[in-house]
Design a protein around this motif. Structure first.
Motif, PDB file in Angstrom:
ATOM      1  N   GLU A 113       0.819  -1.214   0.000  1.00 15.57           N
ATOM      2  CA  GLU A 113       0.000   0.000   0.000  1.00 15.57           C
ATOM      3  C   GLU A 113       0.855   1.267   0.000  1.00 15.57           C
ATOM      4  O   GLU A 113       0.454   2.287  -0.555  1.00 15.57           O
ATOM      5  CB  GLU A 113      -0.906   0.022   1.244  1.00 15.57           C
ATOM      6  CG  GLU A 113      -1.978  -1.066   1.243  1.00 15.57           C
ATOM      7  CD  GLU A 113      -2.824  -1.022   2.500  1.00 15.57           C
ATOM      8  OE1 GLU A 113      -2.521  -0.200   3.404  1.00 15.57           O
ATOM      9  OE2 GLU A 113      -3.787  -1.813   2.579  1.00 15.57           O
ATOM     10  N   HIS A 114       2.021   1.195   0.628  1.00 16.10           N
ATOM     11  CA  HIS A 114       2.890   2.364   0.767  1.00 16.10           C
ATOM     12  C   HIS A 114       4.240   2.086   0.092  1.00 16.10           C
ATOM     13  O   HIS A 114       4.869   1.061   0.360  1.00 16.10           O
ATOM     14  CB  HIS A 114       3.130   2.690   2.242  1.00 16.10           C
ATOM     15  CG  HIS A 114       1.893   3.125   2.963  1.00 16.10           C
ATOM     16  ND1 HIS A 114       1.584   4.460   3.183  1.00 16.10           N
ATOM     17  CD2 HIS A 114       0.882   2.403   3.521  1.00 16.10           C
ATOM     18  CE1 HIS A 114       0.444   4.539   3.845  1.00 16.10           C
ATOM     19  NE2 HIS A 114      -0.003   3.309   4.060  1.00 16.10           N
ATOM     20  N   VAL A 115       4.663   3.016  -0.755  1.00 16.97           N
ATOM     21  CA  VAL A 115       5.955   2.897  -1.433  1.00 16.97           C
ATOM     22  C   VAL A 115       6.836   4.059  -0.979  1.00 16.97           C
ATOM     23  O   VAL A 115       6.493   5.233  -1.169  1.00 16.97           O
ATOM     24  CB  VAL A 115       5.806   2.914  -2.965  1.00 16.97           C
ATOM     25  CG1 VAL A 115       7.178   2.817  -3.636  1.00 16.97           C
ATOM     26  CG2 VAL A 115       4.899   1.778  -3.426  1.00 16.97           C
ATOM     27  N   PHE A 170       1.961   5.137 -10.420  1.00 14.80           N
ATOM     28  CA  PHE A 170       1.840   4.732  -9.019  1.00 14.80           C
ATOM     29  C   PHE A 170       0.884   5.607  -8.212  1.00 14.80           C
ATOM     30  O   PHE A 170       0.385   5.169  -7.170  1.00 14.80           O
ATOM     31  CB  PHE A 170       3.216   4.759  -8.341  1.00 14.80           C
ATOM     32  CG  PHE A 170       4.078   3.550  -8.625  1.00 14.80           C
ATOM     33  CD1 PHE A 170       3.651   2.542  -9.486  1.00 14.80           C
ATOM     34  CD2 PHE A 170       5.318   3.414  -8.016  1.00 14.80           C
ATOM     35  CE1 PHE A 170       4.449   1.438  -9.744  1.00 14.80           C
ATOM     36  CE2 PHE A 170       6.116   2.302  -8.258  1.00 14.80           C
ATOM     37  CZ  PHE A 170       5.680   1.324  -9.130  1.00 14.80           C
ATOM     38  N   LYS A 205      -2.365   4.167  -7.322  1.00 11.46           N
ATOM     39  CA  LYS A 205      -2.297   2.767  -6.900  1.00 11.46           C
ATOM     40  C   LYS A 205      -1.704   2.611  -5.506  1.00 11.46           C
ATOM     41  O   LYS A 205      -2.080   1.708  -4.751  1.00 11.46           O
ATOM     42  CB  LYS A 205      -1.460   1.983  -7.918  1.00 11.46           C
ATOM     43  CG  LYS A 205      -1.474   0.483  -7.726  1.00 11.46           C
ATOM     44  CD  LYS A 205      -0.680  -0.203  -8.837  1.00 11.46           C
ATOM     45  CE  LYS A 205      -0.699  -1.722  -8.670  1.00 11.46           C
ATOM     46  NZ  LYS A 205       0.121  -2.410  -9.701  1.00 11.46           N
ATOM     47  N   TYR A 206      -0.768   3.509  -5.167  1.00  8.62           N
ATOM     48  CA  TYR A 206      -0.065   3.430  -3.885  1.00  8.62           C
ATOM     49  C   TYR A 206      -0.034   4.802  -3.211  1.00  8.62           C
ATOM     50  O   TYR A 206      -0.221   5.826  -3.866  1.00  8.62           O
ATOM     51  CB  TYR A 206       1.383   2.961  -4.081  1.00  8.62           C
ATOM     52  CG  TYR A 206       1.523   1.632  -4.775  1.00  8.62           C
ATOM     53  CD1 TYR A 206       1.206   0.446  -4.128  1.00  8.62           C
ATOM     54  CD2 TYR A 206       1.984   1.565  -6.083  1.00  8.62           C
ATOM     55  CE1 TYR A 206       1.334  -0.768  -4.768  1.00  8.62           C
ATOM     56  CE2 TYR A 206       2.117   0.345  -6.744  1.00  8.62           C
ATOM     57  CZ  TYR A 206       1.793  -0.821  -6.083  1.00  8.62           C
ATOM     58  OH  TYR A 206       1.914  -2.020  -6.714  1.00  8.62           O
ATOM     59  N   ARG A 266       2.946  -3.800   4.768  1.00 10.66           N
ATOM     60  CA  ARG A 266       2.354  -3.395   3.492  1.00 10.66           C
ATOM     61  C   ARG A 266       3.160  -2.273   2.828  1.00 10.66           C
ATOM     62  O   ARG A 266       2.612  -1.480   2.064  1.00 10.66           O
ATOM     63  CB  ARG A 266       0.899  -2.965   3.704  1.00 10.66           C
ATOM     64  CG  ARG A 266      -0.002  -4.097   4.172  1.00 10.66           C
ATOM     65  CD  ARG A 266      -1.437  -3.654   4.358  1.00 10.66           C
ATOM     66  NE  ARG A 266      -2.297  -4.767   4.738  1.00 10.66           N
ATOM     67  CZ  ARG A 266      -2.919  -5.561   3.863  1.00 10.66           C
ATOM     68  NH1 ARG A 266      -2.765  -5.357   2.571  1.00 10.66           N
ATOM     69  NH2 ARG A 266      -3.685  -6.555   4.288  1.00 10.66           N
ATOM     70  N   SER A 267       4.468  -2.240   3.153  1.00  7.81           N
ATOM     71  CA  SER A 267       5.323  -1.157   2.677  1.00  7.81           C
ATOM     72  C   SER A 267       6.588  -1.700   2.026  1.00  7.81           C
ATOM     73  O   SER A 267       7.075  -2.773   2.387  1.00  7.81           O
ATOM     74  CB  SER A 267       5.708  -0.237   3.847  1.00  7.81           C
ATOM     75  OG  SER A 267       4.559   0.293   4.476  1.00  7.81           O
ATOM     76  N   LEU A 326       5.788  -4.284  -8.823  1.00  7.51           N
ATOM     77  CA  LEU A 326       4.699  -3.505  -8.228  1.00  7.51           C
ATOM     78  C   LEU A 326       3.593  -3.230  -9.239  1.00  7.51           C
ATOM     79  O   LEU A 326       3.836  -3.259 -10.448  1.00  7.51           O
ATOM     80  CB  LEU A 326       5.223  -2.174  -7.683  1.00  7.51           C
ATOM     81  CG  LEU A 326       6.214  -2.295  -6.502  1.00  7.51           C
ATOM     82  CD1 LEU A 326       6.906  -0.964  -6.256  1.00  7.51           C
ATOM     83  CD2 LEU A 326       5.459  -2.726  -5.241  1.00  7.51           C
TER      84      LEU A 326
END
Length: 229
Positions: free
Chosen positions: A7-9, A118, A121-122, A180-181, A229
Protein backbone atom coordinates in the motif's frame (compact mmCIF):
# COMPACT_ATOMS: atom_id res chain seq x y z
CA UNK A 1 7.76 -11.64 -9.02
CA UNK A 2 5.05 -9.29 -7.76
CA UNK A 3 5.12 -8.05 -4.18
CA UNK A 4 1.70 -8.62 -2.68
CA UNK A 5 -0.43 -6.36 -0.50
CA UNK A 6 1.76 -3.24 -0.92
CA UNK A 7 0.00 0.00 0.00
CA UNK A 8 2.89 2.36 0.77
CA UNK A 9 5.95 2.90 -1.43
CA UNK A 10 8.93 4.70 0.10
CA UNK A 11 11.56 6.12 -2.26
CA UNK A 12 15.01 7.51 -1.71
CA UNK A 13 15.45 10.78 -3.65
CA UNK A 14 19.00 11.44 -4.90
CA UNK A 15 20.26 8.93 -7.49
CA UNK A 16 16.89 7.15 -7.28
CA UNK A 17 14.40 9.62 -8.76
CA UNK A 18 16.34 12.90 -8.88
CA UNK A 19 19.33 12.92 -11.26
CA UNK A 20 21.96 14.10 -8.81
CA UNK A 21 24.93 13.71 -11.15
CA UNK A 22 23.41 15.77 -13.98
CA UNK A 23 22.04 18.47 -11.70
CA UNK A 24 25.28 18.69 -9.74
CA UNK A 25 27.27 19.14 -12.94
CA UNK A 26 25.01 22.00 -14.05
CA UNK A 27 25.33 23.69 -10.67
CA UNK A 28 29.13 23.52 -10.71
CA UNK A 29 29.26 24.82 -14.28
CA UNK A 30 27.32 27.92 -13.31
CA UNK A 31 29.34 28.48 -10.13
CA UNK A 32 32.73 27.99 -11.80
CA UNK A 33 31.82 30.50 -14.49
CA UNK A 34 30.74 33.02 -11.87
CA UNK A 35 33.80 32.43 -9.69
CA UNK A 36 36.15 32.22 -12.69
CA UNK A 37 37.45 28.81 -11.60
CA UNK A 38 39.71 27.68 -14.45
CA UNK A 39 39.05 23.93 -14.24
CA UNK A 40 37.25 21.82 -16.82
CA UNK A 41 34.05 20.46 -15.28
CA UNK A 42 34.70 16.90 -16.48
CA UNK A 43 38.16 16.97 -14.92
CA UNK A 44 36.78 18.35 -11.65
CA UNK A 45 33.89 15.87 -11.42
CA UNK A 46 36.19 12.91 -12.03
CA UNK A 47 38.03 13.85 -8.83
CA UNK A 48 35.08 15.29 -6.89
CA UNK A 49 32.59 12.43 -7.32
CA UNK A 50 34.48 9.74 -5.35
CA UNK A 51 35.51 12.30 -2.72
CA UNK A 52 31.91 13.42 -2.33
CA UNK A 53 30.78 9.79 -2.03
CA UNK A 54 33.32 9.18 0.73
CA UNK A 55 32.26 12.31 2.61
CA UNK A 56 28.62 11.22 2.46
CA UNK A 57 29.61 7.87 3.97
CA UNK A 58 31.40 9.73 6.77
CA UNK A 59 28.37 11.99 7.26
CA UNK A 60 26.03 8.99 7.36
CA UNK A 61 28.22 7.45 10.06
CA UNK A 62 28.31 10.74 12.03
CA UNK A 63 32.06 11.11 11.44
CA UNK A 64 31.79 14.60 9.91
CA UNK A 65 29.32 17.45 10.33
CA UNK A 66 27.20 18.94 7.55
CA UNK A 67 29.54 21.95 7.44
CA UNK A 68 32.65 19.76 7.29
CA UNK A 69 31.14 17.76 4.43
CA UNK A 70 30.32 20.87 2.40
CA UNK A 71 33.80 22.36 2.86
CA UNK A 72 35.92 19.22 2.92
CA UNK A 73 34.73 17.66 -0.32
CA UNK A 74 35.60 20.86 -2.20
CA UNK A 75 38.90 21.46 -0.42
CA UNK A 76 40.12 17.92 -1.11
CA UNK A 77 39.01 18.11 -4.74
CA UNK A 78 40.85 21.37 -5.38
CA UNK A 79 43.93 20.07 -3.57
CA UNK A 80 43.91 16.87 -5.64
CA UNK A 81 43.82 18.99 -8.79
CA UNK A 82 46.60 21.23 -7.40
CA UNK A 83 44.31 24.21 -7.80
CA UNK A 84 45.08 26.86 -5.22
CA UNK A 85 42.19 28.82 -3.82
CA UNK A 86 41.45 30.58 -0.56
CA UNK A 87 39.26 29.12 2.16
CA UNK A 88 36.89 32.04 1.79
CA UNK A 89 36.33 31.12 -1.87
CA UNK A 90 35.78 27.46 -1.01
CA UNK A 91 33.20 28.42 1.61
CA UNK A 92 31.50 30.72 -0.89
CA UNK A 93 31.37 27.94 -3.50
CA UNK A 94 30.01 25.54 -0.87
CA UNK A 95 27.23 28.00 -0.04
CA UNK A 96 26.43 28.70 -3.70
CA UNK A 97 26.31 25.00 -4.51
CA UNK A 98 23.52 24.45 -1.99
CA UNK A 99 21.72 27.44 -3.49
CA UNK A 100 22.19 26.48 -7.16
CA UNK A 101 21.82 22.70 -6.97
CA UNK A 102 18.05 22.45 -6.32
CA UNK A 103 17.29 24.92 -9.13
CA UNK A 104 18.14 22.18 -11.63
CA UNK A 105 15.33 19.75 -12.33
CA UNK A 106 16.58 16.70 -14.22
CA UNK A 107 15.07 13.40 -13.15
CA UNK A 108 16.31 9.89 -13.85
CA UNK A 109 14.78 8.22 -16.88
CA UNK A 110 11.26 6.99 -16.23
CA UNK A 111 10.72 8.84 -12.93
CA UNK A 112 7.67 10.87 -13.93
CA UNK A 113 6.08 8.04 -15.87
CA UNK A 114 6.47 5.72 -12.89
CA UNK A 115 5.06 8.23 -10.42
CA UNK A 116 2.07 8.84 -12.69
CA UNK A 117 1.37 5.12 -12.77
CA UNK A 118 1.84 4.73 -9.02
CA UNK A 119 -0.03 7.81 -7.78
CA UNK A 120 -3.49 6.22 -7.93
CA UNK A 121 -2.30 2.77 -6.90
CA UNK A 122 -0.07 3.43 -3.89
CA UNK A 123 0.57 6.03 -1.21
CA UNK A 124 3.99 7.48 -2.00
CA UNK A 125 6.68 8.76 0.37
CA UNK A 126 10.32 9.92 0.44
CA UNK A 127 13.01 8.95 2.97
CA UNK A 128 16.25 10.85 2.38
CA UNK A 129 19.56 11.57 4.08
CA UNK A 130 19.75 14.84 2.12
CA UNK A 131 19.60 18.20 3.82
CA UNK A 132 16.20 19.47 4.92
CA UNK A 133 16.55 22.89 3.30
CA UNK A 134 17.51 21.42 -0.08
CA UNK A 135 15.39 18.31 -0.64
CA UNK A 136 11.99 20.02 -0.73
CA UNK A 137 13.34 22.58 -3.22
CA UNK A 138 14.69 19.80 -5.46
CA UNK A 139 11.32 18.07 -5.53
CA UNK A 140 9.38 21.24 -6.24
CA UNK A 141 11.67 22.43 -9.04
CA UNK A 142 11.58 19.01 -10.72
CA UNK A 143 7.78 18.77 -10.48
CA UNK A 144 7.50 15.68 -8.26
CA UNK A 145 6.70 17.18 -4.86
CA UNK A 146 2.94 16.74 -5.30
CA UNK A 147 3.20 12.97 -5.74
CA UNK A 148 4.34 12.36 -2.15
CA UNK A 149 2.25 12.35 1.00
CA UNK A 150 5.24 12.54 3.35
CA UNK A 151 8.91 13.49 3.07
CA UNK A 152 11.16 12.32 5.89
CA UNK A 153 14.70 13.74 6.07
CA UNK A 154 17.54 12.61 8.31
CA UNK A 155 17.74 16.07 9.87
CA UNK A 156 14.08 15.84 10.85
CA UNK A 157 14.49 12.29 12.22
CA UNK A 158 17.73 13.09 14.03
CA UNK A 159 19.41 9.99 12.56
CA UNK A 160 20.45 8.92 9.08
CA UNK A 161 19.72 5.83 7.03
CA UNK A 162 20.47 2.99 7.74
CA UNK A 163 19.56 3.81 11.36
CA UNK A 164 16.15 2.30 12.19
CA UNK A 165 15.04 5.59 13.72
CA UNK A 166 14.60 7.32 10.37
CA UNK A 167 12.42 4.47 9.08
CA UNK A 168 10.37 4.59 12.27
CA UNK A 169 9.88 8.34 11.82
CA UNK A 170 8.68 7.74 8.27
CA UNK A 171 6.29 5.02 9.44
CA UNK A 172 4.88 7.25 12.17
CA UNK A 173 4.38 10.18 9.77
CA UNK A 174 2.75 8.09 7.07
CA UNK A 175 0.66 5.81 9.25
CA UNK A 176 1.94 2.95 7.11
CA UNK A 177 1.80 -0.69 8.08
CA UNK A 178 5.32 -2.11 7.84
CA UNK A 179 4.01 -5.35 6.30
CA UNK A 180 2.35 -3.40 3.49
CA UNK A 181 5.32 -1.16 2.68
CA UNK A 182 8.36 -1.29 0.39
CA UNK A 183 11.54 0.82 0.28
CA UNK A 184 13.22 1.60 -3.06
CA UNK A 185 16.70 3.13 -3.22
CA UNK A 186 20.12 3.12 -4.85
CA UNK A 187 22.34 2.74 -1.78
CA UNK A 188 22.70 -0.89 -0.77
CA UNK A 189 23.74 -0.20 2.81
CA UNK A 190 21.65 2.86 3.66
CA UNK A 191 18.45 2.23 1.72
CA UNK A 192 18.23 -1.51 1.27
CA UNK A 193 20.01 -3.25 4.14
CA UNK A 194 18.84 -0.56 6.57
CA UNK A 195 15.20 -0.85 5.51
CA UNK A 196 15.36 -4.67 5.39
CA UNK A 197 16.70 -4.86 8.95
CA UNK A 198 13.88 -2.56 10.02
CA UNK A 199 11.40 -5.01 8.53
CA UNK A 200 10.44 -3.38 5.25
CA UNK A 201 10.30 -5.13 1.91
CA UNK A 202 12.94 -3.65 -0.40
CA UNK A 203 13.86 -3.22 -4.06
CA UNK A 204 17.43 -2.19 -4.91
CA UNK A 205 17.89 0.27 -7.79
CA UNK A 206 21.27 -0.96 -9.02
CA UNK A 207 21.69 1.42 -11.96
CA UNK A 208 25.40 0.72 -12.37
CA UNK A 209 24.91 -3.05 -12.04
CA UNK A 210 27.55 -3.09 -9.31
CA UNK A 211 28.39 -6.47 -7.82
CA UNK A 212 26.24 -9.54 -7.86
CA UNK A 213 24.18 -9.29 -4.69
CA UNK A 214 21.29 -11.72 -4.91
CA UNK A 215 19.77 -11.32 -1.48
CA UNK A 216 17.33 -8.58 -2.50
CA UNK A 217 15.13 -7.91 -5.53
CA UNK A 218 16.88 -5.44 -7.81
CA UNK A 219 16.35 -3.43 -10.99
CA UNK A 220 18.61 -1.38 -13.22
CA UNK A 221 15.90 0.92 -14.62
CA UNK A 222 12.94 2.47 -12.83
CA UNK A 223 10.50 1.04 -15.36
CA UNK A 224 11.56 -2.46 -14.25
CA UNK A 225 9.86 -1.75 -10.91
CA UNK A 226 6.62 -2.63 -12.72
CA UNK A 227 7.79 -6.23 -12.62
CA UNK A 228 7.44 -6.08 -8.84
CA UNK A 229 4.70 -3.50 -8.23
Amino acid sequence: MKLNNIEHVFFDLDHTLWDFEKNSELAFKEIFEKQKIAIEIDEFLKVYSPINFRYWELYRNNSVSKEALRYGRLKESFDSLKFETEDATINEIAHEYIEYLPKNNHLLEGSLELLELFKNKYRLHIITNGFEEVQHKKMKSSGIHQYFETITTSEEAGVKKPHPGIFQTAMDKSGANIDRSVMIGDNLEADIIGAHKFGLQVIYLNSENNGEQRQFPQVQKLKELLDYL
